[in-house]
Enzyme design. Sequence first.
Site, PDB file in Angstrom:
ATOM      1  N   ARG A  50     -27.120 -11.432 -26.544  1.00 21.81           N
ATOM      2  CA  ARG A  50     -27.243 -12.849 -26.187  1.00 21.81           C
ATOM      3  C   ARG A  50     -28.183 -13.009 -24.992  1.00 21.81           C
ATOM      4  NH1 ARG A  50     -23.653 -14.544 -23.056  1.00 21.81           N
ATOM      5  NH2 ARG A  50     -21.825 -13.887 -24.209  1.00 21.81           N
ATOM      6  N   TYR A 103     -38.609 -38.020 -32.627  1.00 25.50           N
ATOM      7  CA  TYR A 103     -37.888 -37.407 -33.745  1.00 25.50           C
ATOM      8  C   TYR A 103     -36.440 -37.931 -33.726  1.00 25.50           C
ATOM      9  CZ  TYR A 103     -35.482 -33.735 -36.362  1.00 25.50           C
ATOM     10  OH  TYR A 103     -34.708 -33.054 -37.258  1.00 25.50           O
ATOM     11  N   ASP A 176     -42.987 -32.507 -26.831  1.00 28.56           N
ATOM     12  CA  ASP A 176     -42.617 -31.928 -28.122  1.00 28.56           C
ATOM     13  C   ASP A 176     -43.917 -31.787 -28.920  1.00 28.56           C
ATOM     14  OD1 ASP A 176     -41.830 -31.496 -30.760  1.00 28.56           O
ATOM     15  OD2 ASP A 176     -40.066 -32.789 -30.625  1.00 28.56           O
ATOM     16  N   LYS A 201     -40.875 -25.637 -38.167  1.00 26.55           N
ATOM     17  CA  LYS A 201     -41.973 -26.338 -38.845  1.00 26.55           C
ATOM     18  C   LYS A 201     -43.216 -25.435 -38.917  1.00 26.55           C
ATOM     19  CE  LYS A 201     -38.709 -29.337 -38.554  1.00 26.55           C
ATOM     20  NZ  LYS A 201     -38.601 -30.321 -37.493  1.00 26.55           N
TER      21      LYS A 201
HETATM   22  C1  LIG Z   1     -37.631 -30.884 -36.645  1.00 27.81           C
HETATM   23  C2  LIG Z   1     -38.013 -31.439 -35.340  1.00 27.81           C
HETATM   24  C3  LIG Z   1     -37.193 -31.300 -34.223  1.00 27.81           C
HETATM   25  C4  LIG Z   1     -35.826 -30.636 -34.287  1.00 27.81           C
HETATM   26  O1  LIG Z   1     -35.925 -29.282 -34.615  1.00 27.81           O
HETATM   27  P1  LIG Z   1     -34.798 -28.479 -35.448  1.00 27.81           P
HETATM   28  O2  LIG Z   1     -35.402 -27.123 -35.566  1.00 27.81           O
HETATM   29  O3  LIG Z   1     -34.612 -29.184 -36.755  1.00 27.81           O
HETATM   30  O4  LIG Z   1     -33.551 -28.517 -34.626  1.00 27.81           O
HETATM   31  C5  LIG Z   1     -37.631 -31.827 -33.025  1.00 27.81           C
HETATM   32  N1  LIG Z   1     -38.813 -32.460 -32.931  1.00 27.81           N
HETATM   33  C6  LIG Z   1     -39.624 -32.619 -33.988  1.00 27.81           C
HETATM   34  C7  LIG Z   1     -40.920 -33.345 -33.822  1.00 27.81           C
HETATM   35  C8  LIG Z   1     -39.255 -32.124 -35.226  1.00 27.81           C
HETATM   36  O5  LIG Z   1     -40.052 -32.307 -36.283  1.00 27.81           O
END
Ligand SMILES: *Cc1c(COP(=O)(O)O)cnc(C)c1O
Length: 387
Positions: A50, A103, A176, A201
């Site tokens: 961890r 998001y 982000d 993604k």
């Molecule tokens: C998918 C996404 C998230 C969240 O990520 P997870 O891996 O699904 O927890 C945050 N910001 C954006 C822009 C996203 O597309």
Amino acid sequence: MKFETRAIHVGEKPNFKDGGTGDVAMPIHLTSTYAREKVDIPTAGYEYSRTANPTRDALQQRLAALEDAQYGLVFASGLAAETSLVLSLLKAGEHIVAFDDLYGGSRRLFTRVFNERFKVEVSYVDARQPQLVADSIRDNTRLVWLETPTNPLLKLCDIEAIANIAHQHKLTVVVDNTFMSPYFQQPLALGADIVMHSTTKFLNGHSDSLGGALLLNDESLYEKIKFTQNAAGGILSPFDSYLILRGTKTLAVRMRQHQKNAIRIAKFLESHPRVNRVIYPGLESHPQHELAQKQMSGFGGMLSFELDGNIKDAKRFVEGLKYFALAESLGGVESLIELPAVMTHASVPPEERRKIGLADGLIRISAGIENGDDLLEDLEGAFQKIG
Ligand SMILES: *Cc1c(COP(=O)(O)O)cnc(C)c1O
């Protein structure tokens, strides 16, 4: 070292010493704990997985290198990364200024968990106007949370302008960067303090793993978040670390093909009689096309559009495709399509969706890396089906 080379070599140097076998690919270190010969000396610094794991360390180094950052931390999902960040830097009663088109899951986390349960205050503002961010800063503000371009309306905010404002008030700026990936946008170079990714993604890119990352240069912020990562435990597994490490090797070539297909689809839709509006930062019709050119080195693989028709037509359209999977998520090699109002953004209240301009019939596309001819043929077929 240039981007493509970093994406392959940083974090995965073959080890020839100390019994190393010269592996070209980082092994998946499936161990929960590490034996030591002497009580006081953890072997190679490792104690418990961890806290640290060699496969995860390799990915942390790789992702930091791609964002030109000193430090990287990876988590079990994008939202786990966000949770650790907020837990590390805010106390109850403190305040976040956030872009109003985040998001959906980020917004749910801020509102339903941090605000409702822990009294963290959040102001959502249209960060396309930096002045609105400035006007929302209070004495108890700690964080400015940006996402650019946003999901699914592809609104941009000027990272540099907002970072300048925020830094006058000693605030931490988080961007982000999931939509662009470090290949097309490098927020730290524009003045952001922390870059956040859902590695689920584009970074992983194959729709077979969930993960999240924070990349940053400030040592004291890093130590705080690293402490929370270990204390709260939302770490990325060795297997997912390996998958994302593997995914990043092809990030540059994938992003180029995602973008190539997105541009073709955007132009095809823009000239289609059944389409009212196409939103893609690479189109001259995008209201912030100039900022997109200045701030990013490309326009990415994401676009949205509004059909000339009602919600029923939109549903029939997205159900009538053969190559585009009707699915949430984005950034994989396969093209995906979805209806944000009823799928990814269903957790955003309807009046709020109206306020930010998210129409019920808006369709979002994540352009994959298939042959573009097939994708256009598929879209045309779906138009014909709805008549
Ligand atoms: C998918 C996404 C998230 C969240 O990520 P997870 O891996 O699904 O927890 C945050 N910001 C954006 C822009 C996203 O597309």
